[in-house]
Motif scaffolding. Structure first.
Motif, PDB file in Angstrom:
ATOM      1  N   LEU A  82      -4.098  -3.794  -6.875  1.00 40.36           N
ATOM      2  CA  LEU A  82      -5.119  -4.851  -6.869  1.00 40.36           C
ATOM      3  C   LEU A  82      -4.538  -6.184  -7.348  1.00 40.36           C
ATOM      4  CD1 LEU A  82      -8.277  -2.944  -8.133  1.00 40.36           C
ATOM      5  CD2 LEU A  82      -7.808  -3.760  -5.822  1.00 40.36           C
ATOM      6  N   ALA A  83      -3.704  -6.144  -8.386  1.00 32.12           N
ATOM      7  CA  ALA A  83      -3.048  -7.367  -8.861  1.00 32.12           C
ATOM      8  C   ALA A  83      -2.130  -7.927  -7.778  1.00 32.12           C
ATOM      9  CB  ALA A  83      -2.263  -7.075 -10.133  1.00 32.12           C
ATOM     10  N   TYR A  84      -1.407  -7.056  -7.093  1.00 32.88           N
ATOM     11  CA  TYR A  84      -0.529  -7.444  -5.988  1.00 32.88           C
ATOM     12  C   TYR A  84      -1.346  -8.116  -4.882  1.00 32.88           C
ATOM     13  CZ  TYR A  84       2.662  -6.592  -2.017  1.00 32.88           C
ATOM     14  OH  TYR A  84       3.456  -6.723  -0.905  1.00 32.88           O
ATOM     15  N   MET A  85      -2.494  -7.542  -4.556  1.00 33.37           N
ATOM     16  CA  MET A  85      -3.353  -8.112  -3.512  1.00 33.37           C
ATOM     17  C   MET A  85      -3.910  -9.471  -3.920  1.00 33.37           C
ATOM     18  SD  MET A  85      -3.369  -6.464  -0.780  1.00 33.37           S
ATOM     19  CE  MET A  85      -4.654  -7.464  -0.090  1.00 33.37           C
ATOM     20  N   VAL A  86      -4.254  -9.631  -5.185  1.00 31.79           N
ATOM     21  CA  VAL A  86      -4.753 -10.925  -5.663  1.00 31.79           C
ATOM     22  C   VAL A  86      -3.683 -11.992  -5.481  1.00 31.79           C
ATOM     23  CG1 VAL A  86      -5.418 -12.195  -7.754  1.00 31.79           C
ATOM     24  CG2 VAL A  86      -6.489  -9.999  -7.244  1.00 31.79           C
ATOM     25  N   VAL A  87      -2.455 -11.680  -5.851  1.00 28.14           N
ATOM     26  CA  VAL A  87      -1.349 -12.636  -5.700  1.00 28.14           C
ATOM     27  C   VAL A  87      -1.122 -12.973  -4.225  1.00 28.14           C
ATOM     28  CG1 VAL A  87       1.147 -12.934  -5.992  1.00 28.14           C
ATOM     29  CG2 VAL A  87      -0.223 -11.984  -7.849  1.00 28.14           C
ATOM     30  N   LEU A  88      -1.099 -11.961  -3.364  1.00 25.27           N
ATOM     31  CA  LEU A  88      -0.899 -12.208  -1.933  1.00 25.27           C
ATOM     32  C   LEU A  88      -2.026 -13.052  -1.339  1.00 25.27           C
ATOM     33  CD1 LEU A  88       0.387  -8.844  -0.409  1.00 25.27           C
ATOM     34  CD2 LEU A  88       1.669 -10.928  -0.838  1.00 25.27           C
TER      35      LEU A  88
ATOM     36  N   LEU B   5       0.830  -1.203   0.000  1.00 25.69           N
ATOM     37  CA  LEU B   5       0.000   0.000   0.000  1.00 25.69           C
ATOM     38  C   LEU B   5       0.866   1.254   0.000  1.00 25.69           C
ATOM     39  CD1 LEU B   5      -2.886   1.117   0.149  1.00 25.69           C
ATOM     40  CD2 LEU B   5      -2.685   1.043   2.630  1.00 25.69           C
ATOM     41  N   LEU B   6       1.929   1.245   0.768  1.00 26.61           N
ATOM     42  CA  LEU B   6       2.819   2.406   0.824  1.00 26.61           C
ATOM     43  C   LEU B   6       3.619   2.591  -0.469  1.00 26.61           C
ATOM     44  CD1 LEU B   6       4.175   2.030   4.456  1.00 26.61           C
ATOM     45  CD2 LEU B   6       2.464   3.650   3.631  1.00 26.61           C
ATOM     46  N   LEU B   7       4.034   1.486  -1.079  1.00 26.37           N
ATOM     47  CA  LEU B   7       4.881   1.574  -2.262  1.00 26.37           C
ATOM     48  C   LEU B   7       4.113   1.739  -3.573  1.00 26.37           C
ATOM     49  CD1 LEU B   7       7.559  -1.145  -1.411  1.00 26.37           C
ATOM     50  CD2 LEU B   7       7.737   1.331  -1.152  1.00 26.37           C
ATOM     51  N   ILE B   8       2.886   1.223  -3.636  1.00 28.56           N
ATOM     52  CA  ILE B   8       2.141   1.205  -4.900  1.00 28.56           C
ATOM     53  C   ILE B   8       0.855   2.025  -4.786  1.00 28.56           C
ATOM     54  CG2 ILE B   8       1.378  -0.311  -6.763  1.00 28.56           C
ATOM     55  CD1 ILE B   8       2.630  -2.644  -5.357  1.00 28.56           C
TER      56      ILE B   8
ATOM     57  N   GLU C 243      -0.174   4.908  -5.793  1.00 30.03           N
ATOM     58  CA  GLU C 243      -0.693   5.694  -6.906  1.00 30.03           C
ATOM     59  C   GLU C 243      -1.150   4.849  -8.086  1.00 30.03           C
ATOM     60  OE1 GLU C 243       2.746   7.768  -6.621  1.00 30.03           O
ATOM     61  OE2 GLU C 243       1.903   8.783  -4.878  1.00 30.03           O
ATOM     62  N   ARG C 244      -0.874   3.581  -8.091  1.00 33.42           N
ATOM     63  CA  ARG C 244      -1.271   2.694  -9.186  1.00 33.42           C
ATOM     64  C   ARG C 244      -2.239   1.656  -8.652  1.00 33.42           C
ATOM     65  NH1 ARG C 244       4.658   1.817 -11.599  1.00 33.42           N
ATOM     66  NH2 ARG C 244       4.872   3.832 -12.628  1.00 33.42           N
ATOM     67  N   MET C 245      -3.509   1.981  -8.706  1.00 33.33           N
ATOM     68  CA  MET C 245      -4.533   1.137  -8.088  1.00 33.33           C
ATOM     69  C   MET C 245      -4.608  -0.253  -8.736  1.00 33.33           C
ATOM     70  SD  MET C 245      -6.686   0.669  -5.761  1.00 33.33           S
ATOM     71  CE  MET C 245      -6.993   2.230  -5.023  1.00 33.33           C
ATOM     72  N   MET C 246      -4.542  -0.332 -10.054  1.00 31.23           N
ATOM     73  CA  MET C 246      -4.647  -1.636 -10.722  1.00 31.23           C
ATOM     74  C   MET C 246      -3.454  -2.533 -10.377  1.00 31.23           C
ATOM     75  SD  MET C 246      -7.531  -1.638 -11.996  1.00 31.23           S
ATOM     76  CE  MET C 246      -7.551  -3.096 -12.972  1.00 31.23           C
ATOM     77  N   LEU C 247      -2.278  -1.948 -10.271  1.00 31.07           N
ATOM     78  CA  LEU C 247      -1.093  -2.723  -9.877  1.00 31.07           C
ATOM     79  C   LEU C 247      -1.245  -3.220  -8.444  1.00 31.07           C
ATOM     80  CD1 LEU C 247       1.715  -3.747 -10.611  1.00 31.07           C
ATOM     81  CD2 LEU C 247       2.627  -1.568  -9.808  1.00 31.07           C
TER      82      LEU C 247
END
Length: 80
Positions: free
Chosen positions: A52-58, A41-44, A46-50
């Motif tokens: 969301l993809a990160y959260m799906v993987v986690l 959340l802190l690093l990404i 500004e890029r919501m879609m990125l």
């Protein structure tokens, strides 16, 4: 010789899925997942879609670990 696997995530008493971890390994997995959510959340931010993809993987990784190291998920209605 121990034939029983150690369950990190016991099944919930009501509903489907897993409850809180019951050993330090389960808590370590859960805290690591939570830490990665906040770091992402802190690093990404500004890029919501990125993000969301990160959260799906986690989340897929967490569910996979729960499935492997937890009790078999099924619908429960209390004391079974």
């Amino acid at each position: 010789m121990q034939t029983e696997k150690k369950v990190w995530f016991p099944a919930k008493r009501y509903g489907w899925g897993w409850g809180c971890p019951n050993c330090w390994q389960g808590w370590a997995v859960l805290m690591t997942w939570l830490s990665l959510v906040f770091v992402g959340l802190l690093l990404i931010k500004e890029r919501m879609m990125l993000y969301l993809a990160y959260m799906v993987v986690l989340t897929i990784a967490l569910i996979t670990i729960c499935y492997i190291k937890g009790e078999k998920p099924r619908w429960r209605w209390g004391k079974d």
